[in-house]
Structure formats: structure tokens, C-alpha cells
Motif scaffolding. Structure first.
Motif, PDB file in Angstrom:
ATOM      1  N   ASP A  77       0.845  -1.199   0.000  1.00 29.22           N
ATOM      2  CA  ASP A  77       0.000   0.000   0.000  1.00 29.22           C
ATOM      3  C   ASP A  77       0.884   1.254   0.000  1.00 29.22           C
ATOM      4  OD1 ASP A  77       0.854   0.155   2.673  1.00 29.22           O
ATOM      5  OD2 ASP A  77      -1.145   0.579   3.461  1.00 29.22           O
ATOM      6  N   LEU A  78       2.051   1.144  -0.609  1.00 35.81           N
ATOM      7  CA  LEU A  78       2.981   2.275  -0.664  1.00 35.81           C
ATOM      8  C   LEU A  78       2.390   3.491  -1.387  1.00 35.81           C
ATOM      9  CD1 LEU A  78       6.348   0.422  -1.356  1.00 35.81           C
ATOM     10  CD2 LEU A  78       5.897   1.975   0.565  1.00 35.81           C
ATOM     11  N   ALA A  79       1.574   3.265  -2.402  1.00 39.09           N
ATOM     12  CA  ALA A  79       1.019   4.384  -3.174  1.00 39.09           C
ATOM     13  C   ALA A  79      -0.092   5.106  -2.417  1.00 39.09           C
ATOM     14  CB  ALA A  79       0.491   3.892  -4.521  1.00 39.09           C
ATOM     15  N   GLU A  80      -0.918   4.341  -1.695  1.00 34.51           N
ATOM     16  CA  GLU A  80      -2.039   4.933  -0.959  1.00 34.51           C
ATOM     17  C   GLU A  80      -2.316   4.089   0.285  1.00 34.51           C
ATOM     18  OE1 GLU A  80      -6.785   5.894  -1.581  1.00 34.51           O
ATOM     19  OE2 GLU A  80      -5.528   5.609  -3.342  1.00 34.51           O
ATOM     20  N   LYS A 107       2.772   1.622  13.877  1.00 30.34           N
ATOM     21  CA  LYS A 107       3.667   2.786  13.950  1.00 30.34           C
ATOM     22  C   LYS A 107       3.702   3.570  12.636  1.00 30.34           C
ATOM     23  CE  LYS A 107       6.683   1.212  17.655  1.00 30.34           C
ATOM     24  NZ  LYS A 107       8.069   1.050  18.114  1.00 30.34           N
ATOM     25  N   ASP A 108       2.616   3.505  11.869  1.00 30.04           N
ATOM     26  CA  ASP A 108       2.516   4.213  10.569  1.00 30.04           C
ATOM     27  C   ASP A 108       3.670   3.868   9.638  1.00 30.04           C
ATOM     28  OD1 ASP A 108       0.139   5.561  11.254  1.00 30.04           O
ATOM     29  OD2 ASP A 108       1.283   7.074  12.349  1.00 30.04           O
ATOM     30  N   ASN A 109       4.113   2.605   9.686  1.00 35.43           N
ATOM     31  CA  ASN A 109       5.313   2.260   8.947  1.00 35.43           C
ATOM     32  C   ASN A 109       5.239   0.903   8.253  1.00 35.43           C
ATOM     33  OD1 ASN A 109       7.954   2.911   8.131  1.00 35.43           O
ATOM     34  ND2 ASN A 109       8.806   1.579   9.705  1.00 35.43           N
ATOM     35  N   GLU A 110       4.046   0.308   8.111  1.00 38.42           N
ATOM     36  CA  GLU A 110       3.948  -1.014   7.494  1.00 38.42           C
ATOM     37  C   GLU A 110       3.212  -0.904   6.157  1.00 38.42           C
ATOM     38  OE1 GLU A 110       4.144  -4.004  11.258  1.00 38.42           O
ATOM     39  OE2 GLU A 110       2.142  -3.403  10.611  1.00 38.42           O
ATOM     40  N   HIS A 111       3.975  -1.067   5.081  1.00 41.74           N
ATOM     41  CA  HIS A 111       3.414  -0.843   3.742  1.00 41.74           C
ATOM     42  C   HIS A 111       3.672  -1.985   2.766  1.00 41.74           C
ATOM     43  CE1 HIS A 111       2.478   3.140   5.094  1.00 41.74           C
ATOM     44  NE2 HIS A 111       3.738   3.299   5.467  1.00 41.74           N
ATOM     45  N   CYS A 112       4.286  -3.055   3.223  1.00 41.20           N
ATOM     46  CA  CYS A 112       4.570  -4.193   2.349  1.00 41.20           C
ATOM     47  C   CYS A 112       3.976  -5.452   2.971  1.00 41.20           C
ATOM     48  CB  CYS A 112       6.078  -4.344   2.151  1.00 41.20           C
ATOM     49  SG  CYS A 112       6.785  -2.945   1.251  1.00 41.20           S
ATOM     50  N   MET A 113       3.518  -6.352   2.116  1.00 38.45           N
ATOM     51  CA  MET A 113       2.818  -7.527   2.605  1.00 38.45           C
ATOM     52  C   MET A 113       3.675  -8.774   2.515  1.00 38.45           C
ATOM     53  SD  MET A 113      -0.635  -9.344   1.358  1.00 38.45           S
ATOM     54  CE  MET A 113       0.200 -10.773   0.716  1.00 38.45           C
ATOM     55  N   HIS A 114       3.632  -9.547   3.569  1.00 37.45           N
ATOM     56  CA  HIS A 114       4.303 -10.842   3.571  1.00 37.45           C
ATOM     57  C   HIS A 114       3.322 -11.902   4.043  1.00 37.45           C
ATOM     58  CE1 HIS A 114       4.752 -10.022   7.887  1.00 37.45           C
ATOM     59  NE2 HIS A 114       5.112 -11.281   8.047  1.00 37.45           N
ATOM     60  N   LEU A 122      -1.084 -20.177   6.513  1.00 38.93           N
ATOM     61  CA  LEU A 122      -0.484 -18.951   6.004  1.00 38.93           C
ATOM     62  C   LEU A 122      -1.511 -17.835   5.989  1.00 38.93           C
ATOM     63  CD1 LEU A 122       1.720 -20.057   2.966  1.00 38.93           C
ATOM     64  CD2 LEU A 122       2.464 -19.281   5.213  1.00 38.93           C
ATOM     65  N   VAL A 123      -1.085 -16.669   6.441  1.00 40.21           N
ATOM     66  CA  VAL A 123      -1.952 -15.495   6.461  1.00 40.21           C
ATOM     67  C   VAL A 123      -1.181 -14.291   5.944  1.00 40.21           C
ATOM     68  CG1 VAL A 123      -3.446 -16.297   8.343  1.00 40.21           C
ATOM     69  CG2 VAL A 123      -1.352 -15.030   8.879  1.00 40.21           C
ATOM     70  N   PHE A 124      -1.925 -13.273   5.500  1.00 38.19           N
ATOM     71  CA  PHE A 124      -1.347 -12.019   5.037  1.00 38.19           C
ATOM     72  C   PHE A 124      -1.082 -11.131   6.258  1.00 38.19           C
ATOM     73  CE2 PHE A 124      -3.752 -11.754   0.675  1.00 38.19           C
ATOM     74  CZ  PHE A 124      -3.393 -13.060   0.378  1.00 38.19           C
ATOM     75  N   ASN A 125      -0.024 -10.342   6.163  1.00 37.04           N
ATOM     76  CA  ASN A 125       0.298  -9.381   7.213  1.00 37.04           C
ATOM     77  C   ASN A 125       1.073  -8.232   6.590  1.00 37.04           C
ATOM     78  OD1 ASN A 125       0.508  -8.486  10.002  1.00 37.04           O
ATOM     79  ND2 ASN A 125       2.674  -8.955   9.817  1.00 37.04           N
ATOM     80  N   ASP A 126       0.790  -7.009   7.046  1.00 36.66           N
ATOM     81  CA  ASP A 126       1.589  -5.874   6.600  1.00 36.66           C
ATOM     82  C   ASP A 126       2.758  -5.698   7.555  1.00 36.66           C
ATOM     83  OD1 ASP A 126      -0.135  -4.988   8.668  1.00 36.66           O
ATOM     84  OD2 ASP A 126      -0.092  -2.922   7.960  1.00 36.66           O
ATOM     85  N   VAL A 127       3.889  -5.261   6.999  1.00 33.05           N
ATOM     86  CA  VAL A 127       5.110  -5.130   7.787  1.00 33.05           C
ATOM     87  C   VAL A 127       5.971  -4.047   7.134  1.00 33.05           C
ATOM     88  CG1 VAL A 127       6.446  -6.902   6.578  1.00 33.05           C
ATOM     89  CG2 VAL A 127       6.864  -6.521   8.997  1.00 33.05           C
ATOM     90  N   ASP A 128       6.962  -3.558   7.858  1.00 29.33           N
ATOM     91  CA  ASP A 128       7.840  -2.520   7.317  1.00 29.33           C
ATOM     92  C   ASP A 128       8.698  -3.083   6.178  1.00 29.33           C
ATOM     93  OD1 ASP A 128       8.948  -3.933   9.625  1.00 29.33           O
ATOM     94  OD2 ASP A 128      10.736  -2.713   9.330  1.00 29.33           O
ATOM     95  N   CYS A 129       8.769  -2.349   5.095  1.00 24.95           N
ATOM     96  CA  CYS A 129       9.439  -2.802   3.865  1.00 24.95           C
ATOM     97  C   CYS A 129      10.944  -3.039   4.006  1.00 24.95           C
ATOM     98  CB  CYS A 129       9.182  -1.806   2.732  1.00 24.95           C
ATOM     99  SG  CYS A 129       7.432  -1.512   2.405  1.00 24.95           S
ATOM    100  N   PRO A 130      11.663  -2.320   4.871  1.00 22.73           N
ATOM    101  CA  PRO A 130      13.104  -2.582   5.005  1.00 22.73           C
ATOM    102  C   PRO A 130      13.457  -3.895   5.696  1.00 22.73           C
ATOM    103  CG  PRO A 130      12.598  -0.333   5.664  1.00 22.73           C
ATOM    104  CD  PRO A 130      11.293  -1.066   5.527  1.00 22.73           C
TER     105      PRO A 130
END
Length: 146
Positions: A77-80, A107-114, A122-130
Motif C-alpha cells: 500500500d505504498l502508493a495509498e 507505527k505508521d510504517n507497514e506498507h509491504c505484505m508478507h 499462512l496469512v497475510f500481514n503488513d510489515v515494514d518494507c526494510p
């Protein structure tokens, strides 16, 4: 660098049959480098658009011995903020299996999904991209219009 390729799923498209090959890469990279590495391999970071595809990725991760490892997908969700799309296509998610209380953009910092394992599945989760983790590449789709 170790990696495993497992033929896992045949997807029927309109007048076209395409097989998805998932390759689990067991080198830990951040999301951006994982995306780039899949492209370098002539593949793309995996999209999970159905229960069948998630099950196929699950089988591939078990076959590769990585069933308990978190793995990057192409979701972001990096774009929006809060509008998750597959980076490869720009399309929104049509299938989801988010972990409980996710996505949360902690922490307003999770924009990539793993993908991660929760309660055995297996489940989806957002996490920090670095963050560095394994990742899943898949064959690029066949253009059935050609």
C-alpha cells in the motif's frame, strides 16, 4: 544462495492454460530488493489471488523446508495508505486472508505484505518494507491474447 522451484498450480484462463511456478528464495532481502531480484531472475514477486494459489504457495514452502519462515509477496500500500494492490499489476486484492487485526500499519510504517504462519495456516500481514526475509517469486503470466 539456495532456492527451490516447485510446480504447484495450473490456472485455467479464458481459452488459455497457464502454470504458475513458485520459487522460494532462501536469501533474506528487504521488500524492494526482493522485488528487483525476482525481476532479475525473469520472474516476479508472487501475487496470491485465490485460496488455491495460497495453498500452492503453502505446499511449495513446505517442500522447500521454509514452512515456518515469513516470505515477501508483491502486495503493498505504498502508493495509498490502506489500499493494498499487487505491485506487479496495480490491481487491488480480490482474495485476502489477513491475520487477525491486520493490516494495522503499526507505527505508521507497514506498507509491504508478507505471508506468515498463524495457527498453522499462512496469512497475510503488513510489515515494514526494510525488514529482511525470504521471498516468493513466480513465473510471469503468459499473455493469452497473443
Amino acid at each position: 544462495m539456495k532456492f527451490f522451484t516447485v510446480l504447484t498450480l495450473a490456472v485455467l484462463m479464458v481459452a488459455c492454460v497457464s502454470a504458475k511456478n513458485y520459487t522460494i528464495i532462501t536469501t533474506s532481502l528487504n521488500w524492494h530488493l526482493a522485488f528487483q531480484d525476482c525481476e532479475y531472475r525473469g520472474m516476479q514477486l508472487a501475487t496470491i489471488e485465490s485460496e488455491e494459489e495460497l495453498n500452492a504457495v503453502d505446499a511449495a514452502s513446505k517442500a522447500a523446508g521454509t514452512a515456518n519462515e515469513a516470505m515477501w509477496t508483491a502486495g503493498t500500500d505504498l502508493a495509498e495508505e490502506a489500499k493494498f494492490v499487487w505491485m506487479n499489476t496495480g490491481k487491488g486484492f480480490t482474495y485476502v486472508r489477513w491475520a487477525a487485526n491486520q493490516p494495522d500499519n503499526w507505527k505508521d510504517n507497514e506498507h509491504c505484505m508478507h505471508l506468515r504462519r498463524d495457527g498453522g495456516q499462512l496469512v497475510f500481514n503488513d510489515v515494514d518494507c526494510p525488514r529482511k526475509m525470504y521471498y516468493i517469486c513466480e513465473d510471469k503470466p503468459i499473455n493469452c491474447d497473443e
